[in-house]
Design a protein around this motif. Structure first.
Motif, short mmCIF file in Angstrom:
data_model
loop_
_atom_site.label_atom_id
_atom_site.label_comp_id
_atom_site.label_asym_id
_atom_site.label_seq_id
_atom_site.Cartn_x
_atom_site.Cartn_y
_atom_site.Cartn_z
N GLY A 25 0.85 -1.18 0.00
CA GLY A 25 0.00 0.00 0.00
C GLY A 25 0.88 1.23 0.00
O GLY A 25 1.89 1.28 0.71
N THR A 26 0.53 2.19 -0.82
CA THR A 26 1.30 3.42 -0.96
C THR A 26 0.34 4.60 -1.02
O THR A 26 -0.66 4.53 -1.73
N VAL A 27 0.65 5.64 -0.28
CA VAL A 27 -0.11 6.89 -0.35
C VAL A 27 0.86 8.00 -0.71
O VAL A 27 1.87 8.18 -0.03
N LEU A 28 0.56 8.71 -1.81
CA LEU A 28 1.37 9.85 -2.24
C LEU A 28 0.60 11.13 -1.95
O LEU A 28 -0.62 11.19 -2.21
N GLU A 36 -3.66 6.93 -3.91
CA GLU A 36 -3.41 5.65 -3.25
C GLU A 36 -3.10 4.59 -4.30
O GLU A 36 -3.74 4.56 -5.36
N LEU A 37 -2.14 3.73 -3.98
CA LEU A 37 -1.76 2.62 -4.85
C LEU A 37 -1.72 1.35 -4.02
O LEU A 37 -1.28 1.38 -2.87
N SER A 38 -2.15 0.24 -4.60
CA SER A 38 -2.01 -1.05 -3.93
C SER A 38 -2.13 -2.15 -4.95
O SER A 38 -2.69 -1.96 -6.03
N ALA A 53 6.42 -1.26 -2.35
CA ALA A 53 5.60 -0.09 -2.04
C ALA A 53 6.37 1.20 -2.33
O ALA A 53 5.84 2.15 -2.89
N VAL A 54 7.64 1.22 -1.95
CA VAL A 54 8.49 2.39 -2.21
C VAL A 54 8.69 2.55 -3.72
O VAL A 54 8.56 3.66 -4.26
#
Length: 161
Positions: A25-28, A36-38, A53-54
């Motif tokens: 999970g990633t939140v920019l 949000e990305l996942s 994630a990074v």
């Protein structure tokens, strides 16, 4: 690095079993923008998902030379970069190291920007880190999960599923 001109990326990875199904999970965040990305994978490890994630957060950035602050609860990722271990691993061709495919993908993305890492304690109530954890856990529970080909090739599990 001025915080007002900085892209902030929160990241987390998870796996149910190690190895097992998992996700990231990633939140920019940049000014008023938020993304949000996942994604979930059928067989992977927690460390791979933390690093992925990074990578996915950095891949989502348009342009070059951006100020980027990455919050991660992964000592594996943060220490590898902040303590310089990664550069030694690279010089030795990642011999004997895990996840060389992901580290090799990370390095050019890292070099495109001015990146700083900040380690945060996991499950400590940091809103965006908690959201990344939710995204990572939920994506790993999905149906028709993708293959983490790097993991499966490295560990001889390709074609078992």
């Amino acid at each position: 690095m001025s915080f007002s001109d900085t892209v902030v990326i929160y990241t987390d990875g998870a796996s149910s079993g190690n190895p097992g199904p998992g996700g990231y999970g990633t939140v920019l965040k940049y000014k008023q923008h938020r993304k949000e990305l996942s994604e979930g994978f059928r067989l992977t490890t927690n460390n791979r998902m933390e690093l992925l994630a990074v990578i996915k957060g950095l891949e989502a950035l348009k342009g070059e030379g951006l100020n980027v602050l990455i919050y991660s609860d992964s000592k594996y990722v943060v220490d590898a970069v902040a303590k310089g271990w990664l550069w030694g691993w690279q010089k030795k061709g990642f011999k004997g190291k895990k996840n060389p495919d992901l580290w090799q993908k990370f390095i050019p993305l890292y070099n495109r920007h001015k990146v700083k890492f900040q380690w945060v304690k996991g499950h400590a109530g940091i809103e965006e880190n908690e959201r990344c954890d939710e995204l990572a856990v939920e994506s790993g529970k999905g149906h028709n999960l993708k293959a983490d080909l790097g993991y499966e090739r490295e560990n001889g599990t390709k074609g078992l599923f």
